[in-house]
Design a protein around this motif. Structure first.
Motif, PDB file in Angstrom:
ATOM      1  N   LEU A  21       0.800  -1.225   0.000  1.00  0.00           N
ATOM      2  CA  LEU A  21       0.000   0.000   0.000  1.00  0.00           C
ATOM      3  C   LEU A  21       0.831   1.273   0.000  1.00  0.00           C
ATOM      4  O   LEU A  21       0.279   2.372  -0.138  1.00  0.00           O
ATOM      5  CB  LEU A  21      -0.939   0.010   1.215  1.00  0.00           C
ATOM      6  CG  LEU A  21      -1.950  -1.134   1.294  1.00  0.00           C
ATOM      7  CD1 LEU A  21      -2.696  -1.101   2.608  1.00  0.00           C
ATOM      8  CD2 LEU A  21      -2.932  -1.061   0.130  1.00  0.00           C
ATOM      9  N   THR A  30      -5.579   7.446   5.556  1.00  0.00           N
ATOM     10  CA  THR A  30      -4.824   7.122   4.347  1.00  0.00           C
ATOM     11  C   THR A  30      -5.465   5.956   3.606  1.00  0.00           C
ATOM     12  O   THR A  30      -5.457   5.924   2.372  1.00  0.00           O
ATOM     13  CB  THR A  30      -3.361   6.788   4.694  1.00  0.00           C
ATOM     14  OG1 THR A  30      -3.324   5.709   5.635  1.00  0.00           O
ATOM     15  CG2 THR A  30      -2.656   7.995   5.271  1.00  0.00           C
ATOM     16  N   ASP A  34      -6.818   5.945  -0.296  1.00  0.00           N
ATOM     17  CA  ASP A  34      -6.371   4.994  -1.315  1.00  0.00           C
ATOM     18  C   ASP A  34      -7.535   4.217  -1.925  1.00  0.00           C
ATOM     19  O   ASP A  34      -7.518   3.889  -3.112  1.00  0.00           O
ATOM     20  CB  ASP A  34      -5.375   3.997  -0.702  1.00  0.00           C
ATOM     21  CG  ASP A  34      -4.040   4.634  -0.344  1.00  0.00           C
ATOM     22  OD1 ASP A  34      -3.721   5.698  -0.915  1.00  0.00           O
ATOM     23  OD2 ASP A  34      -3.328   4.072   0.503  1.00  0.00           O
TER      24      ASP A  34
END
Length: 298
Positions: A21, A30, A34
């Motif tokens: 990731l 975060t 994503d």
């Protein structure tokens, strides 16, 4: 020593998360950033809605499942969500809408079920369909399943043991000339979505993991001081440090952070009772008095 193993696990989890990731220290913020461009707004919002519906002590596991869906979708493509499977398996998009788990995953939440599903599909794409399923709670290597027809000595067969988990069984000829198989435990491997799920959960920890749109903040809720004092005192008597427990437990966020720091799963078995009490405190469970009684009686 056990705490050292816990830190080793976190270090490895951070390495895997970084590779999959690109995040050294994963957070809910975060992850959502994503996920949204890969899964789209509608799927992301539905997934977050499912995570919001879980108890706070389950939220990390739900977000870890979303991490698996992110990695799996990157591998298998967005069409994975819309493809009909026939029989009892609807398109995954339907599971996101209904939040109902289906066989063989009825013991999982909807997000965990989808994570297991995409982990298995990614494993099948990498290594082919498994010929059998084995339970690795038994480490017996010989003849754990019936061989398919036409196999030959030396042939390696893929078998399933966990969501996204595979290992090889090597066909061998026995002294009586019959064919059998030996599991090759060195070949044990997981698909990338399964690795993402494990590593995100370990690296990110229990939280706090605040999500968009939460008002009021569930981590800001005050906890009863008497119950908090009992659990803190028990933890101190059984080897936790004041640094691990934090200066005070006034809010749910304080308790969640402390649960994460004490590494209770790596301690002696009696700590499971402490976890039950601390999780009841976090989730404002009616079972809290009974959990405290169990802890005192243990």
């Amino acid at each position: 020593m056990r705490q050292a193993h816990a830190e080793d696990a976190r270090t490895e989890a951070r390495r895997v998360v970084r590779n999959l990731l690109g995040e050294e220290r994963p957070t809910a913020e975060t992850l959502i950033g994503d996920v949204r461009p890969v899964l789209g707004d509608e799927r992301t919002d539905r997934g977050l809605g499912l995570a919001l519906g879980a108890s706070l002590t389950r939220r990390s596991a739900e977000l870890a499942a979303i991490a698996a869906l992110l990695v799996g979708t990157r591998e298998l493509g967005e069409e994975w969500w819309t493809r009909s499977r026939g029989g009892k398996l609807p398109p995954p998009d339907e599971v996101v809408r209904t939040a109902v788990a289906i066989e063989p995953w009825t013991d999982l939440t909807a997000l965990e079920m989808l994570a297991a599903w995409i982990a298995d599909d990614a494993a099948d794409q990498l290594w082919g369909q498994p010929v059998a399923q084995v339970d690795l709670n038994s480490w017996q290597a010989e003849d754990r399943f019936e061989l398919p027809p036409g196999v030959k000595p030396g042939q390696r067969l893929v078998v399933h043991f966990d969501a996204g988990g595979r290992l090889d069984a090597v066909v061998t000829r026995r002294p009586d000339e019959d064919l059998g198989s030996n599991l090759d435990f060195h070949s044990l491997r997981y698909s990338r979505p399964a690795e993402a799920q494990w590593s995100w959960g370990v690296a990110a920890g229990l939280g706090p993991h605040r999500l968009p749109g939460e008002d009021p903040d569930p981590y800001a809720r005050q906890v009863p001081s008497t119950a908090a004092g009992i659990l803190r005192a028990w933890a101190l008597r059984h080897g936790a440090t004041r640094e691990q427990l934090g200066e005070r437990w006034e809010t749910v966020g304080d308790v969640v952070a402390a649960i994460e720091r004490v590494d209770w799963m790596w301690r002696s078995g009696e700590w499971f009772g402490w976890w039950r009490g601390a999780s009841a405190l976090v989730d404002d469970s009616a079972y809290l008095p009974y959990r405290l009684e169990e802890l005192a009686a243990g």
